[in-house]
Design an enzyme around this catalytic site. Structure first.
Site, PDB file in Angstrom:
ATOM      1  N   LEU A  64      40.258  16.547  42.636  1.00  0.00           N
ATOM      2  CA  LEU A  64      39.706  15.201  42.496  1.00  0.00           C
ATOM      3  C   LEU A  64      38.560  15.195  41.482  1.00  0.00           C
ATOM      4  O   LEU A  64      37.410  14.928  41.838  1.00  0.00           O
ATOM      5  CB  LEU A  64      39.214  14.677  43.855  1.00  0.00           C
ATOM      6  CG  LEU A  64      40.227  14.674  45.000  1.00  0.00           C
ATOM      7  CD1 LEU A  64      39.567  14.236  46.298  1.00  0.00           C
ATOM      8  CD2 LEU A  64      41.409  13.793  44.680  1.00  0.00           C
ATOM      9  N   PRO A  65      38.854  15.486  40.218  1.00  0.00           N
ATOM     10  CA  PRO A  65      37.779  15.445  39.218  1.00  0.00           C
ATOM     11  C   PRO A  65      37.251  14.016  39.085  1.00  0.00           C
ATOM     12  O   PRO A  65      38.017  13.052  39.227  1.00  0.00           O
ATOM     13  CB  PRO A  65      38.465  15.921  37.934  1.00  0.00           C
ATOM     14  CG  PRO A  65      39.913  15.687  38.147  1.00  0.00           C
ATOM     15  CD  PRO A  65      40.155  15.788  39.624  1.00  0.00           C
ATOM     16  N   HIS A  66      35.952  13.888  38.854  1.00  0.00           N
ATOM     17  CA  HIS A  66      35.366  12.557  38.752  1.00  0.00           C
ATOM     18  C   HIS A  66      34.098  12.592  37.915  1.00  0.00           C
ATOM     19  O   HIS A  66      33.489  13.647  37.735  1.00  0.00           O
ATOM     20  CB  HIS A  66      35.084  11.976  40.140  1.00  0.00           C
ATOM     21  CG  HIS A  66      34.251  12.858  41.009  1.00  0.00           C
ATOM     22  ND1 HIS A  66      34.792  13.934  41.698  1.00  0.00           N
ATOM     23  CD2 HIS A  66      32.948  12.853  41.295  1.00  0.00           C
ATOM     24  CE1 HIS A  66      33.828  14.533  42.382  1.00  0.00           C
ATOM     25  NE2 HIS A  66      32.695  13.900  42.148  1.00  0.00           N
ATOM     26  N   ALA A  67      33.728  11.418  37.420  1.00  0.00           N
ATOM     27  CA  ALA A  67      32.526  11.310  36.597  1.00  0.00           C
ATOM     28  C   ALA A  67      32.020   9.872  36.619  1.00  0.00           C
ATOM     29  O   ALA A  67      32.783   8.933  36.817  1.00  0.00           O
ATOM     30  CB  ALA A  67      32.836  11.730  35.162  1.00  0.00           C
ATOM     31  N   LEU A 102      38.810  10.183  38.948  1.00  0.00           N
ATOM     32  CA  LEU A 102      38.122   8.903  39.073  1.00  0.00           C
ATOM     33  C   LEU A 102      36.979   8.828  38.072  1.00  0.00           C
ATOM     34  O   LEU A 102      36.261   9.813  37.866  1.00  0.00           O
ATOM     35  CB  LEU A 102      37.525   8.745  40.471  1.00  0.00           C
ATOM     36  CG  LEU A 102      38.399   8.205  41.573  1.00  0.00           C
ATOM     37  CD1 LEU A 102      37.614   8.158  42.885  1.00  0.00           C
ATOM     38  CD2 LEU A 102      38.953   6.834  41.253  1.00  0.00           C
TER      39      LEU A 102
END
Length: 154
Positions: A64-67, A102
């Site tokens: 779930l990579p996110h920034a 996300l």
């Protein structure tokens, strides 16, 4: 908030082969650029910066990579199903084949956390994950993801 508000149908892709986590992030950046018009390198830099704080591989083949990015005014998502699992430095050391990225506005506050929690709950649902792994049609994957939480909320 539901997944259909985060995930455009065009932001769901099947990826045949990636050789590295860096290449995965570039692929996510390319999808964000083509679907949402966000600069791909800004998206990639954002998730790489977050990843440097600790891996976003949550286990069971899911990442779930996110920034948070200054350039956004709403929360957006990208979903990739990898045909060949990729080493990711996940908490359980298993390679990843399902990736839900996300991106949220820099000042999104609690909404970013709510979106991340929603995606995390959806991706922990064994039935949803099994369906995602069993399908190779992006339209079906989008339907599985967007119907998952809606049917449980009813």
């Amino acid at each position: 908030m539901d997944i259909s508000s985060l995930l455009e149908p065009g932001a769901v892709r099947i990826i045949n082969h990636l050789t590295s986590k860096k290449r995965l992030f570039q692929e996510i950046g390319e999808v964000v650029a083509s679907v949402h018009g966000l600069n791909a390198s800004i998206a990639v830099d954002g998730i790489q910066e977050r990843e440097s704080l600790g891996p976003t591989g949550v286990g069971h083949g899911i990442a779930l990579p996110h920034a948070r990015l200054q350039e956004l005014d709403k929360i957006i998502g990208v979903f990739l199903r990898l045909e060949k699992p990729l080493e990711y430095d996940s908490v359980d050391r298993l390679p990843v084949d399902l990736v839900f990225a996300l991106f949220a506005p820099k000042d999104s506050g609690v909404d970013h956390l709510k979106a991340l929690a929603l995606v995390s709950r959806t991706m922990r649902d064994a039935g949803v994950v099994a369906k995602l792994r069993a399908n190779s049609d992006p339209a079906k994957l989008h339907a599985i993801l967007t119907e998952a939480r809606t049917s449980k909320a009813a």
